[in-house]
Scaffold this active site. Structure first.
Site, PDB file in Angstrom:
ATOM      1  N   ARG A 310       3.959   6.502  -0.582  1.00  0.00           N
ATOM      2  CA  ARG A 310       4.329   6.274  -1.978  1.00  0.00           C
ATOM      3  C   ARG A 310       5.411   7.247  -2.460  1.00  0.00           C
ATOM      4  NH1 ARG A 310       0.596   4.271  -5.637  1.00  0.00           N
ATOM      5  NH2 ARG A 310      -1.018   4.888  -4.181  1.00  0.00           N
ATOM      6  N   ARG A 351      -0.556  -4.331  -8.484  1.00  0.00           N
ATOM      7  CA  ARG A 351      -1.220  -3.053  -8.761  1.00  0.00           C
ATOM      8  C   ARG A 351      -1.864  -2.977 -10.151  1.00  0.00           C
ATOM      9  NH1 ARG A 351       0.612   1.412  -8.701  1.00  0.00           N
ATOM     10  NH2 ARG A 351      -1.026   2.423  -7.498  1.00  0.00           N
ATOM     11  N   CYS A 382      -0.878 -18.271 -13.384  1.00  0.00           N
ATOM     12  CA  CYS A 382      -1.943 -18.950 -14.122  1.00  0.00           C
ATOM     13  C   CYS A 382      -3.190 -18.085 -14.193  1.00  0.00           C
ATOM     14  CB  CYS A 382      -2.267 -20.263 -13.446  1.00  0.00           C
ATOM     15  SG  CYS A 382      -0.845 -21.320 -13.406  1.00  0.00           S
ATOM     16  N   TYR A 412       4.039  -0.161  -2.363  1.00  0.00           N
ATOM     17  CA  TYR A 412       2.944  -1.110  -2.573  1.00  0.00           C
ATOM     18  C   TYR A 412       3.307  -2.191  -3.599  1.00  0.00           C
ATOM     19  CZ  TYR A 412       0.807   2.787  -0.145  1.00  0.00           C
ATOM     20  OH  TYR A 412       0.551   3.787   0.749  1.00  0.00           O
TER      21      TYR A 412
END
Ligand code: LLP
Length: 461
Positions: A310, A351, A382, A412
């Site tokens: 990350r 996320r 939806c 991510y």
């Protein structure tokens, strides 16, 4: 109300090359968002390759400095955790910084081994709690530098595959230290009640080590701990290092050298402008913890490695969306919330829905003098839970056609994207001051999705 800091106010949140231009547009590595949107469409991930290379250098040199021989260490290796986002365009930056690549599936391993990546197989690692035979075989045949075993079963399987491949792979043991760290419980990985690693407390880690020592084709090269992700509190790494290094001392008493210890990934980044430890602070704290723990354990200092994902990919990329519908919704207390729908959503950034992860968003194609309105940025899927940013101040005149940017989506984001609602996944546009922008991962098309839909092929009556 949450606001999105501008690049000039809060550079930690933004890619290094982000700027608000005089005409009010945001630009990345010198490219204005309207031009990028016109050329590449929306939604798109805008990935600053220069900034990725700069961050790779920063973390590699922070680790090299703190783990310098002169301080009693033997250097430190950084493995980029490819699960955050992996494609061959990152290869140059990774190899130039002297980093390795950590992989966790057949796909990631195959990309890491792709000659276009330019990575030395010796600097590739393989993780996974349930690695396939195919993946292990590829690891053995390509001679990667480390296979991190995650279960007792795997040790048996790896021994038998290694014997039939006539090879002696270097293995590390993924140790569960019992430290619970990181944001959401889904991303914390070293407490006891979860699927990863071999427990220190239960004795499984020791059993794994003994099994590897007894396995004729396996070579124990180290111990590994990854305690979680998005960890801001450096003390958690300290506790994990202490436990892992005490365990190393125990293993050494069995007569094994255990030359390497990997302390995993997990370094936090800023998602909303909050402060997080710098690479130097992280490296310094880690070095101090390692030194202290080795002193306590009365051992030599092993070679240290880490696996950030990350921290490298997250901040260098933003998501670019176009606003479609804007709807005023009256809340129970009578106030108005503007629902701002964009042309992506939970399929390109899961996320927020999965972890309640907080982001900010900003109007990127212009500036506005309109007063701030309380807005909710939602996607086009939806699901009412398809919310990218639950509440953020945006100009009240936000309208269809505006471009919105959400920063810090490089890790991510594309890596966890899906085709929900048969939405093709956005492309990743590589940006660099040295070249014109181009896709580094192409945009998917509906035709790509149709290619996999092969019809009833004789099954229908
Ligand atoms: N090493 C190992 C063994 C890992 O399991 C991970 C992440 C890393 C390194 C890299 O961790 P990082 O530095 O990126 O925090 N999808 C979640 C994160 C899952 C991380 C899984 N393992 C999220 O979006 O927050």
């Amino acid at each position: 109300m949450l606001t999105c800091p501008e690049p000039a106010e809060n550079p930690v949140l933004w890619p290094g090359g982000a700027k608000r231009e005089e005409d009010g547009q945001l630009s990345f590595a010198g490219q204005k968002v309207t031009e990028l949107a016109q050329r590449f469409g929306t939604p798109s991930y805008l990935f600053d390759l220069d900034d990725f290379a700069a961050r790779a250098k920063t973390i590699a040199s922070a680790m090299a400095e703190e783990f310098w021989e002169g301080y009693g260490f033997s250097g430190a290796n950084v493995y980029y955790a490819g699960k955050a986002f992996l494609c061959t365009a990152l290869g140059e930056a990774i190899t130039k910084a002297g980093m390795g690549i950590d992989t966790a599936s057949l796909g990631e391993l195959t990309v890491a081994l792709n000659p276009a990546m330019g990575a030395d197989p010796q600097k590739i690692g393989l993780h996974g709690n349930n690695k396939s035979r195919e993946c292990l075989r590829l690891a053995l045949r390509s001679g990667i530098g480390r296979i991190i075993v995650d279960s007792l079963n795997e040790i048996d399987l790896l021994q038998s595959l290694s014997e039939s491949e006539n090879t002696t792979p270097p293995v590390m043991v993924r140790v569960t230290t019992g430290v619970h760290a990181g944001g959401h419980s889904f991303i914390a990985t070293a407490h006891e009640d979860q699927k990863f690693g071999l427990s220190l407390a239960s004795g499984a880690a020791l059993e794994a080590v003994e099994k590897i020592i007894a396995a004729p084709n396996l070579k124990l090269v180290g111990l590994h701990s990854h305690i979680g992700s998005q960890i801001k509190d450096l003390a958690s790494f300290q506790v994990a290092a202490e436990r892992l290094l005490a365990f190393r001392a125990q293993v050494q008493r069995l007569g094994e050298a255990v030359p390497e210890v990997d302390l995993g990934g997990g370094l936090a980044i800023s998602y909303q402008g909050e402060e997080v430890p710098t690479a130097s602070e992280y490296a310094r704290s880690l070095a101090a913890s390692v030194k202290k723990a080795c002193e306590q354990a009365g051992t030599d200092i092993p070679h240290i490695s880490i696996e950030p994902g990350r921290w490298l990919a997250g901040p260098v990329c933003v998501s670019l969306y176009q606003v479609g519908t804007v709807k005023d919704v009256q809340l129970e207390d009578g106030s108005i919330r503007k629902y701002v729908s964009v042309d992506g959503g939970m399929s390109d950034n899961i996320r927020p829905a999965l972890y309640d992860a907080g982001y900010v968003a900003t109007l990127a194609s212009r500036v506005s003098d309109a007063p701030a309105a309380s807005c909710r940025v939602v996607g086009m899927h939806c699901e009412s839970g398809d919310i990218l940013v639950p509440e953020i101040a945006l100009p009240a005149d936000i309208r269809a056609g505006d471009l919105l940017v959400i920063p810090a989506t490089g890790a991510y984001g594309r890596a966890m994207a899906s085709n929900y609602n048969l939405v093709p996944r956005p492309g990743v546009v590589g940006l660099s001051r040295k070249a014109s922008p181009r896709y580094i991962v192409a945009r998917e098309t509906v035709d790509d999705l149709l290619r996999l839909d092969i019809g009833a092929v004789g099954l229908s009556q």
